[in-house]
Structures are given as C-alpha cells and as structure tokens.
Design an enzyme around this catalytic site. Structure first.
Site, PDB file in Angstrom:
ATOM      1  N   GLN A  85       2.203  -4.934 -20.620  1.00  0.00           N
ATOM      2  CA  GLN A  85       2.065  -5.761 -21.998  1.00  0.00           C
ATOM      3  C   GLN A  85       1.937  -4.896 -23.128  1.00  0.00           C
ATOM      4  O   GLN A  85       0.851  -4.371 -23.104  1.00  0.00           O
ATOM      5  CB  GLN A  85       1.007  -6.769 -22.025  1.00  0.00           C
ATOM      6  CG  GLN A  85       0.761  -7.525 -23.240  1.00  0.00           C
ATOM      7  CD  GLN A  85       1.684  -8.589 -23.385  1.00  0.00           C
ATOM      8  OE1 GLN A  85       1.766  -9.584 -22.796  1.00  0.00           O
ATOM      9  NE2 GLN A  85       2.602  -8.419 -24.382  1.00  0.00           N
ATOM     10  N   GLY A  86       3.002  -4.543 -23.700  1.00  0.00           N
ATOM     11  CA  GLY A  86       3.012  -3.678 -24.788  1.00  0.00           C
ATOM     12  C   GLY A  86       2.766  -4.589 -26.063  1.00  0.00           C
ATOM     13  O   GLY A  86       2.566  -5.805 -26.205  1.00  0.00           O
ATOM     14  N   ALA A  87       2.952  -3.847 -27.304  1.00  0.00           N
ATOM     15  CA  ALA A  87       2.812  -4.600 -28.579  1.00  0.00           C
ATOM     16  C   ALA A  87       3.990  -5.479 -28.732  1.00  0.00           C
ATOM     17  O   ALA A  87       3.852  -6.473 -29.388  1.00  0.00           O
ATOM     18  CB  ALA A  87       2.590  -3.516 -29.521  1.00  0.00           C
ATOM     19  N   GLU A  88       5.063  -5.093 -28.318  1.00  0.00           N
ATOM     20  CA  GLU A  88       6.243  -5.742 -28.752  1.00  0.00           C
ATOM     21  C   GLU A  88       7.081  -6.620 -27.802  1.00  0.00           C
ATOM     22  O   GLU A  88       7.905  -7.427 -27.789  1.00  0.00           O
ATOM     23  CB  GLU A  88       7.418  -4.629 -29.391  1.00  0.00           C
ATOM     24  CG  GLU A  88       6.956  -4.367 -30.893  1.00  0.00           C
ATOM     25  CD  GLU A  88       7.215  -5.238 -32.014  1.00  0.00           C
ATOM     26  OE1 GLU A  88       8.091  -6.117 -31.667  1.00  0.00           O
ATOM     27  OE2 GLU A  88       6.466  -5.093 -32.954  1.00  0.00           O
ATOM     28  N   ALA A  89       6.768  -5.925 -26.389  1.00  0.00           N
ATOM     29  CA  ALA A  89       7.455  -6.302 -25.252  1.00  0.00           C
ATOM     30  C   ALA A  89       6.624  -6.614 -24.071  1.00  0.00           C
ATOM     31  O   ALA A  89       5.548  -5.780 -24.020  1.00  0.00           O
ATOM     32  CB  ALA A  89       8.844  -5.344 -25.001  1.00  0.00           C
ATOM     33  N   ASP A 118      10.751   6.731 -32.056  1.00  0.00           N
ATOM     34  CA  ASP A 118       9.440   6.610 -31.563  1.00  0.00           C
ATOM     35  C   ASP A 118       9.269   7.644 -30.507  1.00  0.00           C
ATOM     36  O   ASP A 118       8.768   7.432 -29.256  1.00  0.00           O
ATOM     37  CB  ASP A 118       9.601   5.174 -31.010  1.00  0.00           C
ATOM     38  CG  ASP A 118       7.884   4.728 -30.842  1.00  0.00           C
ATOM     39  OD1 ASP A 118       6.823   5.574 -31.210  1.00  0.00           O
ATOM     40  OD2 ASP A 118       7.657   3.853 -30.033  1.00  0.00           O
TER      41      ASP A 118
HETATM   42  N1  LIG Z   1      13.551   2.553 -17.288  1.00  0.00           N
HETATM   43  C1  LIG Z   1      12.503   2.699 -17.123  1.00  0.00           C
HETATM   44  N2  LIG Z   1      12.148   2.952 -15.871  1.00  0.00           N
HETATM   45  C2  LIG Z   1      10.873   3.391 -15.682  1.00  0.00           C
HETATM   46  N3  LIG Z   1       9.663   2.740 -16.384  1.00  0.00           N
HETATM   47  C3  LIG Z   1       9.849   2.344 -17.504  1.00  0.00           C
HETATM   48  C4  LIG Z   1      11.177   1.959 -18.060  1.00  0.00           C
HETATM   49  N4  LIG Z   1      11.227   1.267 -19.445  1.00  0.00           N
HETATM   50  C5  LIG Z   1       9.956   1.246 -19.534  1.00  0.00           C
HETATM   51  N5  LIG Z   1       9.121   1.810 -18.581  1.00  0.00           N
HETATM   52  C6  LIG Z   1       7.665   1.970 -18.626  1.00  0.00           C
HETATM   53  O1  LIG Z   1       7.108   0.792 -19.194  1.00  0.00           O
HETATM   54  C7  LIG Z   1       6.305   1.376 -20.472  1.00  0.00           C
HETATM   55  C8  LIG Z   1       6.781   0.704 -21.785  1.00  0.00           C
HETATM   56  O2  LIG Z   1       8.046   0.568 -22.148  1.00  0.00           O
HETATM   57  P1  LIG Z   1       8.603   0.913 -23.373  1.00  0.00           P
HETATM   58  O3  LIG Z   1      10.118   0.845 -23.131  1.00  0.00           O
HETATM   59  O4  LIG Z   1       8.087   2.105 -23.959  1.00  0.00           O
HETATM   60  O5  LIG Z   1       8.142  -0.252 -24.047  1.00  0.00           O
HETATM   61  P2  LIG Z   1       6.927  -0.408 -25.311  1.00  0.00           P
HETATM   62  O6  LIG Z   1       7.855  -0.857 -26.833  1.00  0.00           O
HETATM   63  O7  LIG Z   1       6.148  -1.558 -25.099  1.00  0.00           O
HETATM   64  O8  LIG Z   1       6.301   1.103 -25.612  1.00  0.00           O
HETATM   65  C9  LIG Z   1       6.909   2.903 -20.633  1.00  0.00           C
HETATM   66  O9  LIG Z   1       5.898   3.620 -21.226  1.00  0.00           O
HETATM   67  C10 LIG Z   1       7.285   3.225 -19.104  1.00  0.00           C
HETATM   68  O10 LIG Z   1       5.962   3.395 -18.453  1.00  0.00           O
HETATM   69 MG   LIG Z   2       6.904   2.961 -25.259  1.00  0.00          MG
END
Ligand SMILES: Nc1ncnc2c1ncn2[C@@H]1O[C@H](COP(=O)(O)OP(=O)(O)O)[C@@H](O)[C@H]1O
Ligand SMILES: [Mg+2]
Length: 188
Positions: A4-8, A105
């Site tokens: 669970q991130g800030a946006e997604a 980012d």
């Molecule tokens: N394509 C991917 N393959 C493997 N892990 C991923 C992938 N996309 C996201 N993640 C994992 O999920 C986390 C959050 O995704 P991210 O796209 O960075 O979203 P946020 O905007 O929440 O930071 C990443 O830091 C990584 O650990």
């Molecule tokens: Mg990220």
C-alpha cells in the site's frame, strides 16, 4: 504480496497490478482525473521507454485506474547499491531522456536490480524537451545518494556520470545540474 503506497495499491504475484486508490481529501471529480491521468501517464511512459531501449516492465493491460505489468524479480537498488548498478541507472536514464521522457521520481526504491537494472514507477513522469527537467531527475537521484547512502555516494555518483555520458546532451545536463545545485546552496 500487497504493497500500500501513498497513491496506489501494488499487488505482486505472477505479474504486478498497480491500482490507483481514491483520495478522500480530493474533490471526487478531480480525484478521478488525477488517478486516470497518472495511470495513463505511467502506461504511456513505460511503452515509450521500452521503445527507446530502456529496461522497464512491459505493460500487459491498461485500465482506467489500474495497470497490469510484467513483474521484475529482484531487489530495490537501495538494497544492492553498487557503482556498477548505478552506472546502469545512468545508461537507462539517458535512453529515456533521449526519448523526451522525464522520470520525475528517480529514487533508489524505484529501480529494481535483476539480471539487469530496471526503472519502475513512472506515475509522475512527463514529456519534456527541457534541459532543466533532465537536470532535476539527476538532482533528485544525487540527493538521495548523498542523504540515504553517504558512504557510497561519491563512487556511485561517478559511476552514474559514466553511464549517463553516452547521451549527446549529457554535458549540457551536467552543467545545468551545477546551476541547480548553486541555487540550492544560496537559498536561505
Ligand atoms: N513491475 C514490478 N516488478 C516488481 N516489483 C514491482 C513492480 N512494480 C512495482 N513493484 C514493487 O512495488 C513497489 C511500489 O510500486 P511503485 O510503482 O514504486 O509505486 P508507488 O507509487 O507506490 O511507489 C515498488 O517499490 C516495488 O517494490
Ligand atoms: Mg515507488
């Protein structure tokens, strides 16, 4: 696994799905627009970055607020920080900048080290031809190296420069980065 991130909300299984969640503090219409915009931006930038030859997860499906993409097996760069991995970040960033994509980012969490180095998280990316915007990507990454990984920052930054230097506008971007850093220093 669910992150669970800030946006997604990111669901990681055989593949990855990234679903943009609603923010209660935003007006519903604006909220819809922002979620949709960031989602389509991310999908579009991932496709363009792949075409430019950068290592990024392949987009599998784009829905209104949700993106399905290839899962990259590996660890975040911050867990595996080394000069040679950072050099590859520089190479990949040069490729996306050459295609007029700004990451927006670039942190050591938004890079995955697998058999190769992959850039992820293009939700704040945008198209630009400006040198300033390229310099800001470098500035952010350099600041994270200095603040989060001080003992390796210098050697990693040198490696980054090596990797990014293949790009024809790199000298101009490095010069602009110096201006950006000066401005930061003289700010009270
Ligand atoms: N394509 C991917 N393959 C493997 N892990 C991923 C992938 N996309 C996201 N993640 C994992 O999920 C986390 C959050 O995704 P991210 O796209 O960075 O979203 P946020 O905007 O929440 O930071 C990443 O830091 C990584 O650990
Ligand atoms: Mg990220």
């Amino acid at each position: 696994m669910k992150l669970q991130g800030a946006e997604a909300v990111v669901n990681i299984g055989e593949e990855v799905s990234k679903e943009r969640v609603s923010k209660k503090y935003r007006h519903p219409d604006l909220d819809d627009r922002i979620r949709e915009q960031r989602n389509s931006r991310e999908a579009q930038s991932l496709r363009q970055a792949a075409r430019a030859g950068a290592n990024v997860p392949q987009v599998l499906e784009e829905k209104e607020y949700c993106l399905r993409m290839e899962k990259i097996d590996g660890n975040a760069l911050k867990e595996q920080l080394s000069a040679s991995n950072v050099e590859k970040v520089g190479k990949n960033l040069a490729k996306i900048h050459e295609a007029d994509i700004i990451h927006g980012d670039l942190t050591t969490s938004n890079v995955i080290v697998s058999d190769e180095v992959y850039l992820i998280d293009f939700g704040l990316s945008f198209r630009s031809e400006r040198i300033e915007d390229r310099a800001m990507d470098l500035h952010m990454f350099k600041q994270i190296l200095e603040s989060s990984h001080p003992e390796k920052a210098e050697s990693c930054w040198e490696a980054f420069i090596d990797g990014y230097s293949g790009y024809e506008e790199s000298e101009e971007v490095f010069e602009r980065l110096e201006d950006v850093e000066m401005r930061g220093r003289y700010k009270t």
